[in-house]
Design a protein around this motif. Structure first.
Motif, PDB file in Angstrom:
ATOM      1  N   ARG A 107    -120.774-134.167 -49.874  1.00  0.00           N
ATOM      2  CA  ARG A 107    -119.578-133.646 -50.541  1.00  0.00           C
ATOM      3  C   ARG A 107    -118.896-132.610 -49.671  1.00  0.00           C
ATOM      4  NH1 ARG A 107    -115.958-135.368 -54.270  1.00  0.00           N
ATOM      5  NH2 ARG A 107    -114.885-133.605 -55.252  1.00  0.00           N
ATOM      6  N   ARG A 108    -117.570-132.729 -49.535  1.00  0.00           N
ATOM      7  CA  ARG A 108    -116.774-131.781 -48.762  1.00  0.00           C
ATOM      8  C   ARG A 108    -115.530-131.397 -49.560  1.00  0.00           C
ATOM      9  NH1 ARG A 108    -116.828-135.470 -43.235  1.00  0.00           N
ATOM     10  NH2 ARG A 108    -119.103-135.436 -42.913  1.00  0.00           N
ATOM     11  N   GLU A 109    -115.228-130.124 -49.584  1.00  0.00           N
ATOM     12  CA  GLU A 109    -114.000-129.643 -50.221  1.00  0.00           C
ATOM     13  C   GLU A 109    -113.060-129.175 -49.109  1.00  0.00           C
ATOM     14  OE1 GLU A 109    -113.339-130.058 -53.331  1.00  0.00           O
ATOM     15  OE2 GLU A 109    -115.359-130.663 -53.956  1.00  0.00           O
ATOM     16  N   LEU A 110    -111.997-129.907 -48.879  1.00  0.00           N
ATOM     17  CA  LEU A 110    -111.083-129.672 -47.765  1.00  0.00           C
ATOM     18  C   LEU A 110    -109.767-129.084 -48.271  1.00  0.00           C
ATOM     19  CD1 LEU A 110    -111.588-133.106 -45.961  1.00  0.00           C
ATOM     20  CD2 LEU A 110    -112.958-131.027 -45.720  1.00  0.00           C
ATOM     21  N   ASP A 111    -109.242-128.141 -47.501  1.00  0.00           N
ATOM     22  CA  ASP A 111    -107.963-127.506 -47.865  1.00  0.00           C
ATOM     23  C   ASP A 111    -107.145-127.389 -46.583  1.00  0.00           C
ATOM     24  OD1 ASP A 111    -105.855-125.998 -48.810  1.00  0.00           O
ATOM     25  OD2 ASP A 111    -107.102-124.568 -49.890  1.00  0.00           O
ATOM     26  N   ALA A 112    -106.056-128.144 -46.508  1.00  0.00           N
ATOM     27  CA  ALA A 112    -105.269-128.211 -45.274  1.00  0.00           C
ATOM     28  C   ALA A 112    -103.836-127.767 -45.513  1.00  0.00           C
ATOM     29  CB  ALA A 112    -105.273-129.634 -44.709  1.00  0.00           C
ATOM     30  N   GLN A 113    -103.337-126.948 -44.600  1.00  0.00           N
ATOM     31  CA  GLN A 113    -101.932-126.552 -44.584  1.00  0.00           C
ATOM     32  C   GLN A 113    -101.265-127.228 -43.391  1.00  0.00           C
ATOM     33  OE1 GLN A 113    -101.395-122.156 -45.252  1.00  0.00           O
ATOM     34  NE2 GLN A 113    -103.625-122.177 -45.152  1.00  0.00           N
ATOM     35  N   TYR A 114    -100.145-127.904 -43.634  1.00  0.00           N
ATOM     36  CA  TYR A 114     -99.441-128.638 -42.590  1.00  0.00           C
ATOM     37  C   TYR A 114     -98.163-127.898 -42.209  1.00  0.00           C
ATOM     38  CZ  TYR A 114    -102.527-132.637 -43.098  1.00  0.00           C
ATOM     39  OH  TYR A 114    -103.625-133.458 -43.101  1.00  0.00           O
ATOM     40  N   PHE A 115     -97.835-127.948 -40.911  1.00  0.00           N
ATOM     41  CA  PHE A 115     -96.724-127.171 -40.373  1.00  0.00           C
ATOM     42  C   PHE A 115     -95.788-128.056 -39.560  1.00  0.00           C
ATOM     43  CE2 PHE A 115    -100.236-124.350 -41.100  1.00  0.00           C
ATOM     44  CZ  PHE A 115     -99.671-123.163 -41.538  1.00  0.00           C
ATOM     45  N   ASP A 116     -94.521-127.652 -39.518  1.00  0.00           N
ATOM     46  CA  ASP A 116     -93.537-128.293 -38.650  1.00  0.00           C
ATOM     47  C   ASP A 116     -92.460-127.259 -38.334  1.00  0.00           C
ATOM     48  OD1 ASP A 116     -92.002-130.202 -37.209  1.00  0.00           O
ATOM     49  OD2 ASP A 116     -92.620-131.792 -38.594  1.00  0.00           O
TER      50      ASP A 116
ATOM     51  N   ALA B  63     -99.079-126.328 -26.530  1.00  0.00           N
ATOM     52  CA  ALA B  63     -99.264-127.780 -26.539  1.00  0.00           C
ATOM     53  C   ALA B  63     -98.151-128.483 -27.304  1.00  0.00           C
ATOM     54  CB  ALA B  63    -100.622-128.124 -27.150  1.00  0.00           C
ATOM     55  N   LEU B  64     -97.521-127.788 -28.238  1.00  0.00           N
ATOM     56  CA  LEU B  64     -96.447-128.384 -29.033  1.00  0.00           C
ATOM     57  C   LEU B  64     -95.085-128.288 -28.357  1.00  0.00           C
ATOM     58  CD1 LEU B  64     -97.384-126.963 -32.552  1.00  0.00           C
ATOM     59  CD2 LEU B  64     -97.752-129.301 -31.725  1.00  0.00           C
TER      60      LEU B  64
ATOM     61  N   ALA C 176     -88.993-131.862 -36.258  1.00  0.00           N
ATOM     62  CA  ALA C 176     -89.035-132.523 -34.943  1.00  0.00           C
ATOM     63  C   ALA C 176     -90.424-133.047 -34.611  1.00  0.00           C
ATOM     64  CB  ALA C 176     -88.562-131.549 -33.864  1.00  0.00           C
ATOM     65  N   LEU C 177     -91.469-132.322 -35.012  1.00  0.00           N
ATOM     66  CA  LEU C 177     -92.832-132.782 -34.716  1.00  0.00           C
ATOM     67  C   LEU C 177     -93.158-134.056 -35.480  1.00  0.00           C
ATOM     68  CD1 LEU C 177     -94.589-129.298 -34.745  1.00  0.00           C
ATOM     69  CD2 LEU C 177     -94.254-130.771 -32.742  1.00  0.00           C
ATOM     70  N   GLY C 178     -92.874-134.049 -36.770  1.00  0.00           N
ATOM     71  CA  GLY C 178     -93.140-135.232 -37.578  1.00  0.00           C
ATOM     72  C   GLY C 178     -92.339-136.434 -37.125  1.00  0.00           C
ATOM     73  N   ARG C 179     -91.088-136.219 -36.746  1.00  0.00           N
ATOM     74  CA  ARG C 179     -90.245-137.339 -36.301  1.00  0.00           C
ATOM     75  C   ARG C 179     -90.774-137.946 -35.003  1.00  0.00           C
ATOM     76  NH1 ARG C 179     -85.682-137.468 -39.394  1.00  0.00           N
ATOM     77  NH2 ARG C 179     -85.119-135.524 -40.458  1.00  0.00           N
ATOM     78  N   ALA C 180     -91.494-137.140 -34.218  1.00  0.00           N
ATOM     79  CA  ALA C 180     -92.078-137.638 -32.972  1.00  0.00           C
ATOM     80  C   ALA C 180     -93.478-138.212 -33.177  1.00  0.00           C
ATOM     81  CB  ALA C 180     -92.127-136.520 -31.936  1.00  0.00           C
ATOM     82  N   GLY C 181     -93.956-138.216 -34.435  1.00  0.00           N
ATOM     83  CA  GLY C 181     -95.263-138.797 -34.733  1.00  0.00           C
ATOM     84  C   GLY C 181     -96.412-137.820 -34.689  1.00  0.00           C
ATOM     85  N   TYR C 182     -96.115-136.513 -34.619  1.00  0.00           N
ATOM     86  CA  TYR C 182     -97.169-135.491 -34.539  1.00  0.00           C
ATOM     87  C   TYR C 182     -97.388-134.832 -35.900  1.00  0.00           C
ATOM     88  CZ  TYR C 182     -97.121-135.765 -29.455  1.00  0.00           C
ATOM     89  OH  TYR C 182     -97.221-136.197 -28.159  1.00  0.00           O
TER      90      TYR C 182
END
Length: 219
Positions: free
Chosen positions: A46-55, A112-113, A60-66
């Protein structure tokens, strides 16, 4: 994998090749009996995951597939950059360990971004676009020697689109190749095809969205 420090370290890198399926809430998980090369399946962890996503502004990052995220919980918690899908559908993932409860993105991650989205180098440009919490049961599929051929996970997801203020929930399965997966491209394709057959026979459907983030954002 580097485990020393946070700022300025080279990230660890891995190639993620996985399948994703949409499943009903009451669907039983497959046994994976008969999957080529798999001799045993570990009990679920069992794993409890909590993720915050950024752009950056304009996505621009999401549109480039990142995808850029800061995730807690699980064996790979930390900052991650996932690159666009390659020829086999795999994505290169870079990982930096966490530096504390509220650590900001490191200078190395931002650097890197920058070639993908120059705005990422500007102070405060990385903004949170989504939060994805996930109750995960993870199963390791092993070969006769005990090495991990693949990991199967059963995810119950709650996602908040920060841009629209919309929360959604769903369940999905992921099947990801492990270190002992076949090295030959044809053999990997055969293993993935067999896994797809087992999942579909159990009642799963190919995922409608490209990723959890895409689904959270309504894409």
């Amino acid at each position: 994998m580097s485990g020393e420090g946070v700022r300025g370290d080279e990230p660890s890198r891995s190639l993620e090749i996985e399948l994703t399926f949409d499943v009903a809430d009451d669907l039983a998980v497959p046994t994976w009996a008969g999957l080529p090369g798999v001799a045993s399946v570990d009990p679920p962890e069992r794993r409890e995951l909590d993720a915050q996503y950024f752009d950056v502004p304009g996505f621009a990052l999401g549109r480039a597939g990142y995808a850029v995220r800061r995730r807690t919980g699980g064996p790979d918690e930390g900052w991650h950059i996932k690159g666009p899908k390659g020829a086999e559908g795999g994505r290169v993932e870079q990982h930096w360990p966490l530096g504390g409860p509220d650590d900001p993105a490191s200078a190395a991650l931002v650097a890197a971004l920058a070639p993908v989205a120059p705005a990422a180098a500007e102070p405060g440009a990385l903004r949170r676009i989504a939060r994805i919490r996930n109750g995960r049961d993870a199963y390791l599929l092993r070969d006769a020697s005990g090495a991990v051929v693949a990991e199967f996970v059963d995810d119950h997801v709650t996602a908040l689109d920060e841009t629209r203020g919309v929360e959604t929930t769903w369940r999905e399965w992921e099947f990801e190749l492990g270190p002992a997966a076949p090295g030959d491209a044809d053999a990997r394709a055969a293993l993935l095809a067999a896994a797809t057959g087992i999942a579909l026979a159990a009642g799963a459907r190919p995922a409608a969205s490209d990723s959890k983030l895409a689904r959270a954002l309504g894409l």
